[in-house]
Design a protein around this motif. Structure first.
Motif, mmCIF file in Angstrom:
data_model
loop_
_atom_site.group_PDB
_atom_site.id
_atom_site.type_symbol
_atom_site.label_atom_id
_atom_site.label_comp_id
_atom_site.label_asym_id
_atom_site.label_seq_id
_atom_site.Cartn_x
_atom_site.Cartn_y
_atom_site.Cartn_z
ATOM 1 N N ARG A 198 0.800 -1.227 0.000
ATOM 2 C CA ARG A 198 0.000 0.000 0.000
ATOM 3 C C ARG A 198 0.828 1.271 0.000
ATOM 4 N N GLY A 199 2.129 1.179 0.149
ATOM 5 C CA GLY A 199 2.943 2.384 0.092
ATOM 6 C C GLY A 199 3.984 2.427 1.179
ATOM 7 N N PHE A 200 4.525 3.639 1.393
ATOM 8 C CA PHE A 200 5.651 3.795 2.300
ATOM 9 C C PHE A 200 5.284 4.559 3.570
ATOM 10 N N LEU A 201 3.986 4.628 3.884
ATOM 11 C CA LEU A 201 3.587 5.299 5.116
ATOM 12 C C LEU A 201 4.022 4.478 6.329
ATOM 13 N N ARG A 202 4.367 5.148 7.398
ATOM 14 C CA ARG A 202 4.787 4.472 8.617
ATOM 15 C C ARG A 202 3.694 3.531 9.118
ATOM 16 N N SER A 203 2.445 3.968 8.996
ATOM 17 C CA SER A 203 1.353 3.136 9.492
ATOM 18 C C SER A 203 1.259 1.822 8.718
ATOM 19 N N GLU A 204 1.520 1.854 7.413
ATOM 20 C CA GLU A 204 1.466 0.625 6.616
ATOM 21 C C GLU A 204 2.621 -0.300 6.983
ATOM 22 N N TYR A 205 3.798 0.279 7.217
ATOM 23 C CA TYR A 205 4.927 -0.540 7.654
ATOM 24 C C TYR A 205 4.640 -1.190 9.000
ATOM 25 N N ASP A 206 4.072 -0.419 9.914
ATOM 26 C CA ASP A 206 3.755 -0.976 11.238
ATOM 27 C C ASP A 206 2.751 -2.119 11.114
ATOM 28 N N HIS A 207 1.737 -1.933 10.261
ATOM 29 C CA HIS A 207 0.732 -2.972 10.077
ATOM 30 C C HIS A 207 1.356 -4.232 9.474
ATOM 31 N N ALA A 208 2.153 -4.055 8.406
ATOM 32 C CA ALA A 208 2.773 -5.215 7.755
ATOM 33 C C ALA A 208 3.692 -5.945 8.719
ATOM 34 N N GLN A 209 4.468 -5.190 9.493
ATOM 35 C CA GLN A 209 5.369 -5.813 10.459
ATOM 36 C C GLN A 209 4.582 -6.673 11.450
ATOM 37 N N ARG A 210 3.472 -6.148 11.945
ATOM 38 C CA ARG A 210 2.684 -6.893 12.923
ATOM 39 C C ARG A 210 2.110 -8.169 12.303
ATOM 40 N N MET A 211 1.666 -8.096 11.052
ATOM 41 C CA MET A 211 1.114 -9.281 10.391
ATOM 42 C C MET A 211 2.183 -10.365 10.220
ATOM 43 N N PHE A 212 3.390 -9.985 9.838
ATOM 44 C CA PHE A 212 4.454 -10.976 9.677
ATOM 45 C C PHE A 212 4.873 -11.556 11.029
ATOM 46 N N GLU A 213 4.842 -10.732 12.075
ATOM 47 C CA GLU A 213 5.140 -11.239 13.415
ATOM 48 C C GLU A 213 4.100 -12.279 13.843
ATOM 49 N N LEU A 214 2.824 -12.021 13.544
ATOM 50 C CA LEU A 214 1.781 -12.988 13.876
ATOM 51 C C LEU A 214 1.936 -14.264 13.043
ATOM 52 N N ALA A 215 2.388 -14.105 11.794
ATOM 53 C CA ALA A 215 2.585 -15.285 10.945
ATOM 54 C C ALA A 215 3.631 -16.218 11.538
ATOM 55 N N VAL A 216 4.762 -15.661 12.015
ATOM 56 C CA VAL A 216 5.805 -16.528 12.557
ATOM 57 C C VAL A 216 5.451 -17.022 13.955
ATOM 58 N N GLU A 217 4.563 -16.314 14.654
ATOM 59 C CA GLU A 217 4.063 -16.844 15.923
ATOM 60 C C GLU A 217 3.225 -18.097 15.679
ATOM 61 N N CYS A 218 2.414 -18.054 14.636
ATOM 62 C CA CYS A 218 1.575 -19.215 14.305
ATOM 63 C C CYS A 218 2.417 -20.373 13.772
ATOM 64 N N ASP A 219 3.462 -20.062 13.028
ATOM 65 C CA ASP A 219 4.331 -21.097 12.464
ATOM 66 C C ASP A 219 5.776 -20.642 12.562
#
Length: 832
Positions: free
Chosen positions: A442-463
């Motif tokens: 979605r772009g280079f906004l800080r909020s989008e980076y924060d959201h993407a980071q959290r999603m990847f963190e949840l992904a590795v928590e699950c697996d």
């Protein structure tokens, strides 16, 4: 003509001083005049009296005003229009140069590169006008003016204004709108519904003449020429001019097609076809674009799933060496489009298109996919896949294999293995992963980076064994550091930890090597970065992102020619991504080849009119190339007209333009409008207080300037505590300390980049050199300041002597002999 001249002088005596005739044509006579109010030379065109008498004055002037709203570097704008003593006139800037007709008379045939450059500039002007619903209707060499290497199109919309104002009465004057040698068949036929493709045909005729020393159709009478436009095939260019590249000849024939529907759909597409150069070793690749899958799910929030599936299919196909796969950035621009597939295929320069849909309801899944031969708009196969979420990887593999089979591509053993791989056994982890990719896109906004980071963190928590999610998480941390959102050691440690985990799980994981390469690249470890990018390239040879990164690394190493070719390959693989066009343009701009940079910036604007970066970088180009603040302001006006959000780039540029023009009060007003106290960007760290202090210093308000420098110092000291290795912060701090007269501290901070981010490693180091020159200038160390400016112009970078010459920051150096030499060299072309 004398009677007309005297009549015009009398009618316009209160505004324009008419000096002499410059030329005349079928519709108008043009005079050199002086605008007495603004004291500037202008070209004043007056319609022939017999024509003016047949027109409706108010309608004519209203149509002229529409054309006058066009603002583009390659359009000769209309300053004024009016009526006096029954004469209709309009006023344009006076261009001290020659017309293309003048040059053709002198040289007959133009060099191929010159012909293509002029055509590209005219096409850029036409594309801008067409997007504002203005058709020229009379493109010809006489209406193309050449000034300082730039082609400028005159008389925009004049033919239409005459037609709209005159209506049926025009037939009484015997006036023919258009010029026979350049009129499209539909214009010859008298079709009133003329569109952009008629201008494209005319431009094709002009290009043909530049190459062949004659238009495509000639004859003993105007009627004979018009008839040939309607009935005769275009003579091939090859017999008339050897050495014309095949893709140029092909593009020319397309532009000159008899039927408008068979021509290019836009002037920008014509220009791009002329610029296209097949790259060695890749022209035989079969090309495919995966269009965004439609979300047919009952829940609109499942959009991320459809987009994620699109990206995963692109990623899978990118691993096949025999395929050229257009990246997600380019294809996502067609989401929800009503363009037909042949047009999309032509714009993306691909033969095959995959489109489909996703319906996800609870755990059930239904996916349709169809492969289409885009030029023919013919279906090669279509399939429906039904199942549950547990079947998603199998469905992806079946789609990929169906494409491979339909295109008759032979897979290597490694490619067979990679298509069969499953990234994770956890559907929950995969769902988070897709959400992370969606946020990242979605772009280079800080909020989008924060959201993407959290999603990847949840992904590795699950697996915890999900290697690809760790690789993407590392990229998030590196991106945060690189862009400037968080330049702390902790952020780098998190980036390294995540990528180490990814490669421990999968040592051959391409995404892992990409992430590690990006980390090394951010840390200026070019050799290590390139090694990892090359490893990744073995698995994904046609990934445009990899070619972009390798290109940037090569350029930062000083290998600009190699870097430029890599950037062009990225653009070829990802043709609708303005990042790649801007990178190509930037490579030309930083090596001070400004003329070649302009078409790529214009291409970026055409691709993404709401992306501010292309406009702003083009503005900086005009500052460096011509020292021209007005051209730079025009770029911002174009961005505003297109609705491009300012971001942080445009506000900073506005302040800089006010400073360059010496309006320090206006610069301070612009700074007051900033929403943030600092700009923390890739190129530099810029506290508002520091810019305010410099503006106040230039204004002569020494007390206010000192207060500003103190405020900036306080802010940057705190920043340096958290980011001690950040060369940008130390460099800006040096300027503030110099403003306070603390020489030893200022020099120590200003020179810190020499160890942290040296010129031979860091591609943005020229900004640090410039700030060091500012530091020395503020300290009164003029020899040292000029030495840094000399250094600045000896390396690739965004600045030039012409820019330095108009910057009031360097006024204290104006009497310095070496600074004067830099300015003299700018006027003779060196460093310009």
């Amino acid at each position: 003509m004398e009677d007309l001249l005297e009549r015009l002088k009398a009618a316009l005596a209160d505004r324009y001083l008419i000096e002499r005739e410059l030329g005349h044509g079928g519709m108008a006579v043009v005079y050199l005049a002086r605008d007495q109010k603004l004291n500037r030379a202008v070209a004043l065109k007056v319609l022939r009296p017999e024509l003016a008498a047949s027109l409706g004055t108010e309608r004519f002037l209203r149509e002229i005003e529409i054309a006058a709203k066009l603002t583009h570097p390659n359009i000769l704008s209309v300053h004024d229009c009016g009526e006096g003593d029954g004469l209709l006139y309009y006023v344009m800037p006076y261009v001290d140069g020659e017309s293309l007709r003048d040059r053709l008379k002198r040289e007959t045939q133009l060099p191929i590169d010159d012909a293509l450059r002029i055509t590209g500039q005219v096409a850029s002007a036409l594309d801008h006008a067409h997007r504002h619903d203005v058709i020229h209707r009379d493109i010809k060499p006489e209406n193309i003016l050449l000034h300082e290497g730039e082609a400028m199109v005159a008389d925009f919309g004049i033919a239409l204004a005459v037609q709209q104002a005159g209506g049926e009465r025009l037939t009484e004057t015997g006036l023919s709108l258009g010029t026979p040698a350049y009129m499209s068949p539909e214009q010859v036929a008298g079709d009133r519904a003329i569109d952009a493709r008629s201008d494209i045909y005319a431009l094709g005729c002009v290009l043909y003449e530049m190459l062949a020393n004659r238009p495509p159709f000639t004859g003993p009478t105007a009627r004979a020429v018009l008839a040939r436009h309607m009935t005769e095939p275009v003579p091939p260019i090859a017999p008339a001019r050897s050495g014309v590249p095949s893709q140029v000849a092909t593009a020319l024939m397309t532009a000159l097609a008899k039927a408008p529907a068979d021509r290019f759909d836009s002037a920008a597409t014509f220009a791009e076809a002329l610029r296209a150069r097949p790259l060695a070793g890749v022209s035989d690749l079969k090309s495919i674009a995966v269009l965004p899958f439609s979300n047919l799910s009952p829940d609109p929030d499942n959009e991320y799933f459809a987009d994620g599936l699109t990206e995963e299919l692109i990623s899978e196909l990118t691993k096949i060496a025999a395929l050229r796969v257009i990246s997600r950035t380019s294809t996502m621009r067609y989401k929800g489009t009503d363009k037909d597939l042949p047009t999309i295929g032509r714009e993306l320069n691909v033969q095959f298109v995959l489109e489909g849909s996703v319906r996800k309801a609870g755990n059930s899944l239904r996916i349709t996919a169809q492969l289409i031969d885009a030029p023919a708009d013919a279906h090669l196969w279509a399939e429906k896949y039904s199942g549950t979420l547990e079947d998603i990887f199998e469905i992806q593999e079946r789609v990929s294999r169906a494409i491979v089979e339909a295109l008759r591509v032979t897979l290597s053993p490694e490619e067979e293995q990679r298509i069969s791989e499953r990234p994770t056994e956890s559907l929950e982890a995969y769902d988070y992963y897709l959400r992370g990719l969606d946020g990242l896109s979605r772009g280079f906004l800080r909020s989008e980076y924060d959201h993407a980071q959290r999603m990847f963190e949840l992904a590795v928590e699950c697996d915890p064994g999900f290697a690809q999610a760790y690789a993407q998480l590392s990229r998030m941390h590196t991106g945060m550091y690189h862009i400037g959102y968080d330049r702390t050691e902790q952020r780098l440690m998190e980036a390294r930890s995540a990528v180490d985990r990814a490669l421990a799980l999968r040592p051959d994981l391409p995404e892992g090597h990409l992430a590690l390469g990006m980390l090394h690249w951010t840390l200026l470890n070019h050799a290590e970065a390139t090694a990892h990018f090359r490893t990744c390239l073995q698995h994904q040879p046609n990934d445009p992102q990899l070619w972009r990164l390798i290109g940037l690394t090569r350029m930062w190493e000083g290998r600009w020619d190699e870097g430029l070719e890599c950037q062009k390959k990225a653009m070829w693989l990802d043709p609708r991504n303005p990042v790649h066009t801007t990178n190509v343009a930037g490579a030309y701009r930083w090596t001070r080849d400004y003329e070649n940079a302009v078409p790529y910036y214009e291409r970026g604007i055409e691709i993404s009119p709401d992306w501010i970066v292309s406009y702003v970088e083009l503005a900086y180009l005009y500052l460096a190339w011509k020292g021209d603040t007005q051209q730079a302001r025009l770029c911002l006006e174009r961005a505003n007209s297109a609705g491009a959000p300012d971001g942080w780039l445009a506000p900073l540029l506005r302040v800089q333009l006010e400073l360059l023009d010496g309006d320090y009060n206006r610069a301070l007003e612009c700074l007051d409008a900033w929403e943030s106290d600092e700009l923390d960007t890739l190129h530099g760290y810029t506290p508002r207080a520091l810019l305010r202090a410099l503006a106040q210093l230039l204004r002569g308000d020494l007390d206010a300037a000192r207060a500003g420098f103190l405020a900036a110092e306080s802010l940057m000291r705190a920043k340096a505590v958290h980011q001690p290795q950040d060369a940008r912060v130390h460099s800006a701090l040096g300027v503030a300390l110099a403003g306070l007269g603390r020489a030893d501290e200022a020099i120590a901070e200003g020179t810190a980049f020499e160890a942290l981010a040296p010129v031979d490693k860091d591609g943005i180091a020229p900004y640090r050199v410039l700030e060091l020159a500012q530091t020395y200038t503020l300290l009164g160390l003029h020899d040292a300041a000029v030495a840094q400016l000399e250094r600045l112009l000896s390396i690739p970078g965004p600045h030039s002597a012409r820019w330095l010459a108009i910057d009031p920051m360097w006024h204290p150096l104006e009497s310095h002999p070496r600074f004067q030499k830099l300015v003299r060299e700018s006027s003779s072309g060196s460093h310009a």
